[in-house]
Design an enzyme around this catalytic site. Structure first.
Site, short mmCIF file in Angstrom:
data_model
loop_
_atom_site.label_atom_id
_atom_site.label_comp_id
_atom_site.label_asym_id
_atom_site.label_seq_id
_atom_site.Cartn_x
_atom_site.Cartn_y
_atom_site.Cartn_z
CB ALA A 9 -0.95 -0.01 1.17
NE ARG A 15 -2.27 5.47 -13.30
CZ ARG A 15 -1.98 4.09 -13.92
NH1 ARG A 15 -2.54 4.42 -14.90
NH2 ARG A 15 -1.15 3.08 -12.29
CE LYS A 22 -4.15 3.35 -5.82
NZ LYS A 22 -3.36 2.47 -6.56
CB THR A 78 5.64 -5.78 -6.54
OG1 THR A 78 6.39 -6.24 -7.26
CG2 THR A 78 4.73 -4.83 -7.46
CG ASN A 171 0.49 -12.86 -12.48
OD1 ASN A 171 0.35 -13.23 -11.55
ND2 ASN A 171 1.36 -12.09 -12.66
NE ARG A 334 -30.14 19.57 12.26
CZ ARG A 334 -30.07 21.47 12.21
NH1 ARG A 334 -31.35 21.27 12.70
NH2 ARG A 334 -28.69 21.14 12.99
CG ASN A 378 -52.11 17.25 17.72
OD1 ASN A 378 -52.24 16.80 16.63
ND2 ASN A 378 -52.03 18.69 17.73
CB SER A 406 -51.43 25.96 14.33
OG SER A 406 -52.52 24.62 13.89
#
Length: 452
Positions: A9, A15, A22, A78, A171, A334, A378, A406
């Site tokens: 890693a 790129r 990455k 590698t 491979n 939320r 309510n 209300s």
């Protein structure tokens, strides 16, 4: 047979053109390296090590303390990366499996097939190969087979003959090594003439030259081992993984009327007979119970829903819904919202850091923040808890059975007693005792103890 796993890693990932390492880019809602680690842990390794670059503080932090980290000071290929782990791993297991951190589609099942073949035959090297029909997708290394199907060589495309370039078996760069053979030979690798790097593939040639056996396990789907180096490849991996995830949940008894439009992250859990309608997104560590109907056009992130919940055209973030909750359309929960059993949120209702009690109804253009609301309350249209005074947040308490008229404004800190009522348009700045009626601006109690 005991096994160590080494994940390479240390690549720079240039790129990707990103400030984010990455391997921390998400695939299926989790960093791609997490998928590789999970697949590796499926083999129950003795040791799990990751080769990282010296300047990889963000990646190291993302890996946490659960893995050993090996530093590769210079990126010299590698083979050189594997060599850095010799002092840490040599002699501590019979087999070393080497794979790459940018292959998030690789499964534990495929790695298990590789390890089982290696254990049964005990060659110097067992590698993953795949038949890749599309020339544009073929890795550069072609597998040349001899009589009886034995591996004779790995030929890189620039050095291959026209006949070898036409070979479709490739491979895939994942290997199981016999521990003592690997550590005896990896230090003998020579740098390539072109780049001066040490390549792990040269170990295959070395083993064959010595008369050692090299085994190959052919993958069912070559895409599992494809590495991610660009944003385009990241998007392709995302599509493949999401197809896999949807298939798992469809087989588990979840209904999706338009599967391609449903996004489900890796860590999500869903109960049987739940229906996911089009354009539903389930993200993070979300848990959905059984017999729910979610969507359409709904996003749920890092939340827990009980059984028989219905959520439509809404957003739920870091919230809890108990059984039989209904919300939507166009509601928003939320962080810290908790809706108890049978609670009901209607159009354009928003709840933040609040407990809404069992059977409570909150309909139409209402906001409740930093509040504790009791059972069977309510909450009328347009109700707002005024929880922020410009410096601090304050809490509102509405006790069982209250009726909030209300367009009521509840200016916290304030308490509305059990079974009390507020008149429409009231501005409540003081506590209202139980069983009372209050109205006006500011609201005054009409008669205490007679509100019901």
């Amino acid at each position: 047979m005991s096994v160590n796993i080494l994940i390479l890693a240390a690549g720079q990932g240039t790129r990707m053109k990103s400030r984010i390492p990455k391997l921390l880019h998400p695939v299926g809602g989790v960093p791609m390296i997490r998928h590789v680690l999970d697949a590796a842990r499926g083999l129950a390794p003795q040791r799990l090590a990751v080769v990282v670059a010296p300047d990889s503080a963000a990646l190291r932090s993302g890996l946490g303390d659960a893995v050993e980290m090996v530093e590769q000071a210079e990126q010299l290929g590698t083979g050189h990366a594997v060599l850095q782990a010799q002092a840490r791993l040599a002699g501590s297991a019979e087999t070393v499996v080497v794979l790459y951190g940018d292959t998030p589609l690789l499964s534990s099942m495929t790695l298990r097939r590789l390890l089982d073949r290696h254990t049964a035959i005990q060659p110097a090297i067992t590698m993953l190969t795949a038949d890749v029909a599309d020339p544009a997708l073929r890795p550069t290394g072609r597998v040349v087979r001899g009589p009886g199907g034995t591996v004779q060589a790995i030929v890189e495309e620039p050095e291959a003959t026209p006949e070898q370039r036409a070979l479709t078996e490739c491979n895939m760069g994942v290997y199981a090594f016999r521990d003592n053979w690997l550590w005896e030979h990896v230090g003998r690798l020579r740098p390539s003439a072109a780049k001066g790097e040490y390549y792990l593939t040269d170990l295959v040639s070395m083993a064959l030259a010595e008369g050692e056996r090299v085994e190959a396990v052919t993958m069912d789907d070559f895409r599992e081992a494809l590495g991610i180096n660009t944003r385009g490849q990241l998007a392709a991996a995302e599509r493949i993984l999401r197809d896999r995830i949807r298939a798992i949940w469809l087989d588990a008894g979840v209904t999706m009327l338009d599967p391609d439009s449903v996004w489900i992250d890796q860590d999500v859990e869903i109960g049987q007979d739940t229906v996911l309608l089009p354009h539903t997104h389930l993200q993070g560590r979300t848990v959905i119970g059984s017999d729910c109907v979610i969507g359409p056009d709904t996003l749920i992130r890092n939340s827990s829903l009980g059984n028989r919940c219905q959520v439509s055209f809404s957003v739920v973030e870091e919230a809890v819904l108990e059984d039989d909750v209904r919300m939507g359309p166009y509601s928003h929960l939320r962080k810290g919202a908790h809706l108890a059993q049978g609670a009901d949120l209607g159009n354009y209702a928003e709840v933040k850091n609040s407990y809404i009690g069992p059977g409570t109804k909150m309909h139409h253009f209402s906001y409740v923040g930093d509040a504790t609301v009791g059972e069977k309350v309510n909450i009328g249209a347009g109700t707002i808890t005024c929880n922020y005074d410009g410096i601090r947040k304050h809490r509102t308490v509405i006790e069982d059975g209250a009726f909030i008229g209300s367009d009521t404004m509840l200016v916290a800190p304030v308490k509305v007693g059990a079974r009390s009522r507020t008149g429409a348009g009231s501005v409540v700045t003081r506590d209202i005792p139980p069983d009372s009626l209050a109205f006006g601006v500011p609201a005054r109690v009409k008669e205490e103890g007679k509100g019901s």
